[in-house]
Structures are given as C-alpha cells and as structure tokens.
Design an enzyme around this catalytic site. Structure first.
Site, PDB file in Angstrom:
ATOM      1  N   ASP A 157       0.832  -1.198   0.000  1.00  0.00           N
ATOM      2  CA  ASP A 157       0.000   0.000   0.000  1.00  0.00           C
ATOM      3  C   ASP A 157       0.875   1.260   0.000  1.00  0.00           C
ATOM      4  OD1 ASP A 157      -2.733   1.126   0.337  1.00  0.00           O
ATOM      5  OD2 ASP A 157      -1.888   1.928   2.183  1.00  0.00           O
ATOM      6  N   GLU A 192      14.150 -15.303   0.757  1.00  0.00           N
ATOM      7  CA  GLU A 192      14.512 -16.302   1.776  1.00  0.00           C
ATOM      8  C   GLU A 192      13.547 -17.481   1.761  1.00  0.00           C
ATOM      9  OE1 GLU A 192      14.123 -14.361   5.554  1.00  0.00           O
ATOM     10  OE2 GLU A 192      15.655 -12.877   5.069  1.00  0.00           O
TER      11      GLU A 192
HETATM   12  C1  BGC Z   1      -5.443   2.294  -0.499  1.00  0.00           C
HETATM   13  C2  BGC Z   1      -6.597   3.095  -0.013  1.00  0.00           C
HETATM   14  C3  BGC Z   1      -6.260   3.642   1.357  1.00  0.00           C
HETATM   15  C4  BGC Z   1      -4.927   4.404   1.334  1.00  0.00           C
HETATM   16  C5  BGC Z   1      -4.393   4.648   2.705  1.00  0.00           C
HETATM   17  C6  BGC Z   1      -4.419   3.370  -0.638  1.00  0.00           C
HETATM   18  O1  BGC Z   1      -3.881   3.722  -1.676  1.00  0.00           O
HETATM   19  O2  BGC Z   1      -5.652   1.612  -1.703  1.00  0.00           O
HETATM   20  O3  BGC Z   1      -7.797   2.364   0.016  1.00  0.00           O
HETATM   21  O4  BGC Z   1      -7.270   4.505   1.773  1.00  0.00           O
HETATM   22  O5  BGC Z   1      -3.949   3.691   0.641  1.00  0.00           O
HETATM   23  O6  BGC Z   1      -3.903   3.473   3.251  1.00  0.00           O
END
Ligand code: BGC
Length: 545
Positions: free
Chosen positions: A204, A255
C-alpha cells in the site's frame, strides 16, 4: 501454459475487498469464512491468485488501512488460524494468496502510536512517527503545507502542542522510515506472513514511505496536461530513497521457497519512474494506473500500452493491467459516459455527463478482452466479472469512507465501488450473507442487483460472467497469452489490433463504425455478436490467425 516463467509474470489476480465479498457469519460484513466458502467459485472463474485488502486488527477508520496490529486478524474478519486455513485451502484450489501490507502508516490505536502519545514531546517513542512543533506564534500553524489525500491538512495538533503527520486520515499517523525499528518490524511482519504461506504482498502507498527530512513546503505544480509528462521532485511522493527499502524486502521474499512476489501500489509521474520500482533486485511488479486512467480512446490506450511495455521491458519486468479497484469509480460507470473525461493525474476522477450503462457495459466487455490479451499479468476487481456499475446514489447517511467527512461533504468518496456483491436471489442481501442469517449488508445493495448476481449470470452465454470465464479459460490454454511480446497490426484510427505469437490476434473497435475483422481461421471469443465478419463499435474479438 506458462510453466517456465514465474507465475506472477502472467497471473490473473482477483482483488477481494474482503468487507464486501462474502459474509460467512451473518453480521452483514464480508469475512474469511465467507471467502473460504466461495473458493470453488474463484477456481471456476479461473483466476491464479487473490489480492486481499487488509484483514489486520483495525478500528476501521479507513476500511482496515488503519492497522493496529499486523500480526492479528481483525475479529470482524476472523482469526490468524482462519487466515492460515484459507491460505492452505486456496492452495488446494490452485489459487495463491497475496494480502495487503500497509507500511506508510499505522492506526492511531497501534501500540507504538499510543506509546508515543503517552511519552510526550522529545521522547524516543515519538521518533517512530513524524512529530514536529508547529510554525507561527505559539506553534499554532502546521509544520508545513502538506495536505491529506482525504482532504484537509496532513497534520494534526495534540493537546501537548506537537503536531503529527498523516498523509491520510488523522487516525493513520505516518511512520518514520528513517527509524531502524520501523525497518526491523516490517521485515519481521513480512516473515510472519510468508512463513504462514502467503505468496506475496500488495504494498500500500509504496511510493510514500520516504519523506524529505527537511519537510519542506510543497513545490509549485507543473502544468503538463497536454505536454510531455514531467517528474516533480516531491517532498513525500516517489522519492529515490524508497527503493533501498524494497531491495531489502526482496531479499526477505527470496529467503522463502516458491516464487513469492510483491506488487507495488506506486503512483509515479512517468512510466520511467514506475519502472524504477521493478528493476532487478527490487520489487517484482507494480500496478500500472496509466491504463486505468486512460480514456476510452484508441490513441490514448495505445500510447499507454506502448510506453508501459517499453519502460517495463527495459528493466525486465512484466506489465500488469488493471481497470478498477476499491479506490476508483468502477469502469462500467466510467465508460458509461459518452466521452470519458480525461483523468487529472493525482486527482480523484470526476465523472461528467449522463450515464449510459448499456454503453458502459459494451465498452467494459471489450476492455476485458483487451486487458486479458495484453502481455503480462492482469488484476480484476471483485464484481468486474459481474459487470457491476458504481453505486452512485448511496444515501449520504450510509457513507463510511473518510473522504466524505474530510472533504467537507463535497466528495462522496469510494463507497460506491465497495457495495457487497450479489450472489443469488432477488432481494437484498442477494446471498451475500448466509441464507439462515440474511443480515443487512454494511452498505445497501441496489434493489435490481438480482439480475447481476452470480446465480443469474451463470449459464447465460451473453453475460459478463460467462465472458470472463471463457476469456480466462482461453488465456490459460493459449500459449500466446500472458507474459511475452505483442506486435501492432495495421488498423484505421479508432481500432486497436495486435498479434501475439503463436497465432493469436486481438481486435478492439473503439470507433463509431463497424470494422471488418482481419483474416483469421476462427473467432475464439467476441465481446458481442459478430455478423458478416464485422466488429461493431465498442466490441472486441480474439481471433486464431
Ligand atoms: C489504499 C486506499 C487507502 C490508502 C491509505 C491506498 O492507496 O488503496 O484504500 O485509503 O492507501 O492506506
């Protein structure tokens, strides 16, 4: 088949937005038990892997992207044992599992942040996050002018006078990636889940971890709407230093036996900048949002495809293609606008014009065949295979996305693409919850979603679901598809036509005139009826040629 190359170079990965996929315990929220019960459906659909949105312990201020404990599963979704069983069971169905990892921030309920609050200004506990004194008299102004992606300032002031940084909601404080504890903890979290059998991670906000240590104000924006795209040296997005983190993560993945892989959610200014994430020794793949943001226009799409392939091939990485996810308006509804608006990079998509879902569906069917014929891997978002549109008329009283509040009620946010899936029946919850516990789903489903359910579409050869099932079967069987190269064929403007060897041609008609298909031995699949060898506007065909 693609047995000689690692699976992730060709994989079709299905995104499970777990809150909205299937509810196993009858509380109206999707969970691991629901997902396990639907594994046969996913196997039959023909996907290779699942990317599952965060299932970790979370107060759910941002649908689970505010993680309080990365080594626990939230009780809403199940337990770590449930997750282990899911992983094992999915593997038995030939499906790999890729959870999300959220390294840019934690929840404000994470023990580290709670400790930082308790320890006060100047404490070592605060160094794991980004705390600063304010500017101006009494420090009453934020430390800089950065803005939250959800609206409003990216800083919140505490009663003790210090401010902390949150590029998203105030409940999601940003971690300080200059701190060794942060590096060590995430490496340990990766190992925790790799050793439980996960096949990879979706990272993310992969482009956000490293901030300019000076925390300067934002640079002026370059207006590049119609010119070549520029990279802006940004104080917190896509900084070069971020790649060192991923080189270490790659070593952690290596790993473990099997082909474990990462996919970066990295929003980069240019294809070159995106390719930097997937250089040898770095991450395996990255989402290609240029494809998702392109308008329904042959010239735009061709340019995106060419640029993406050129940059990714130069570093030896496969492309990935995606049309929708849990953060953007569903593409059936984007394409349902007569002219699909140009998407302003770094801004949320603002739809324009009337919605023509019949048109959107025709284009979505053609787009599916385009995407699944391109070299590399592809991501499907749950409900793409049902042709679900965005639910654009959710009552304001049910909205849960923090964007709604943080934007001062000017942006309805992302709930419209997160409505629970319709599985069967003619009334809500459409089989989303167990039959003996038909709870109200956490977001209301449109009354007419019975006609879009899995049950209603199964066996109907003209349905979106059967189109996807057939396309995925052909893709698995046809050695020309998946990883590899492509060659454009001559075609009039408005038509995309390309060859994949051996013996496969994809044609997409984005023009307003019918197009005569090139020479072929058979039509393997078409997104709509083909009569007298003519491909109608907004249709695509796969040919043996
Ligand atoms: C996720 C979102 C989220 C954000 C903060 C992003 O890009 O896909 O859904 O709100 O990251 O974590």
């Amino acid at each position: 088949m693609h047995s000689t190359t690692p699976w992730w170079r060709s994989a079709v990965i299905y995104q499970v937005y777990i809150r909205s996929f299937a509810d196993g315990n009858g509380d109206g929220v999707g969970d691991i038990a629901g997902l396990r019960s639907r594994l046969p459906y996913l196997e039959q659909l023909g996907v290779d892997a699942l990317w599952i949105n965060p299932w970790y312990k979370s107060p759910m201020a941002d649908g689970g992207y505010d993680v309080a404990d990365f080594r626990e599963v939230d009780p809403l979704f199940g337990t770590v044992t449930d997750a282990e069983q899911l992983i094992a069971e999915a593997h038995r169905h030939g499906i790999r599992i890729i959870p999300d990892i959220v390294p840019n921030h934690t929840s404000d309920q994470h023990t580290w942040f709670q400790a930082a609050l308790a320890a006060g200004p100047g404490s070592p506990e605060r160094e794991r996050y980004i705390f600063r004194p304010g500017r101006g008299p009494d420090g009453a102004e934020p430390p800089n002018d950065w803005v939250s992606c959800f609206g409003g300032p990216a800083w919140t002031r505490l009663p003790d006078g210090e401010w902390y940084l949150h590029l998203y909601a105030p409940e999601q404080p940003d971690l300080n990636w200059q701190h060794p504890d942060v590096h060590a903890d995430f490496e340990s979290i990766l190992r925790f889940w790799f050793s439980r059998g996960v096949d990879g991670f979706r990272i993310d906000v992969a482009h956000g971890l490293v901030k300019d240590p000076e925390l300067p104000d934002l640079p002026p924006l370059l207006d590049s709407a119609d010119g070549p795209r520029h990279h802006i040296q940004h104080p917190h997005w896509d900084r070069d230093e971020v790649h060192a983190i991923y080189r270490t993560w790659r070593k952690v993945a290596d790993e473990f036996e099997g082909d474990r892989c990462f996919v970066a959610e990295a929003w980069a200014d240019t294809p070159e900048r995106l390719a930097a994430y997937v250089r040898p020794g770095g991450l395996h793949t990255a989402f290609n949002f240029d494809f998702l943001m392109a308008s329904w226009d042959a010239k735009d799409l061709r340019a995106v495809i060419d640029d993406s392939l050129a940059m990714l091939h130069a570093v030896g990485a496969p492309a990935t293609w995606v049309l929708s996810n849990h953060d953007v308006m569903r593409h059936t509804s984007r394409y349902a606008r007569k002219t699909v608006a140009r998407w302003v990079p770094n801004e949320r998509y603002q739809p324009e014009g009337n919605v023509d879902l019949e048109l959107g569906t025709r284009r979505a069917r053609a787009a599916a065949l385009l995407m699944l014929a391109l070299p590399g891997g592809a991501y499907l978002y749950q409900g793409d295979e049902l042709g679900l549109p965005e639910v654009e008329d959710l009552p304001e009283s049910v909205l849960q996305d923090p964007i709604w509040e943080r934007s001062g009620h000017t942006d309805h946010g992302r709930d419209g693409c997160r409505v629970p899936l319709p599985w069967s029946g003619q009334s809500a919850p459409f089989g989303f919850s167990p039959e003996n516990a038909p709870a109200e789903p956490w977001l209301p489903q449109p009354a007419n979603w019975g006609e879009r359910s899995v049950e209603a579409q199964t066996g109907d050869e003209s349905s979106m679901l059967e189109l996807y099932r057939t396309a995925l079967r052909i893709r698995r069987e046809n050695p020309a598809l998946g990883d590899g190269t492509m060659t454009w064929l001559d075609a009039p403007s408005g038509v995309l036509s390309f060859r994949r060897d051996p013996g496969f041609v994809c044609v997409v008609n984005l023009s307003t005139e019918p197009y005569r298909l090139p020479d072929h031995t058979s039509i393997l699949l078409a997104s709509g009826p083909v009569t007298s060898g003519l491909l109608a506007p907004h249709q695509a065909a796969w040919l043996a040629a």
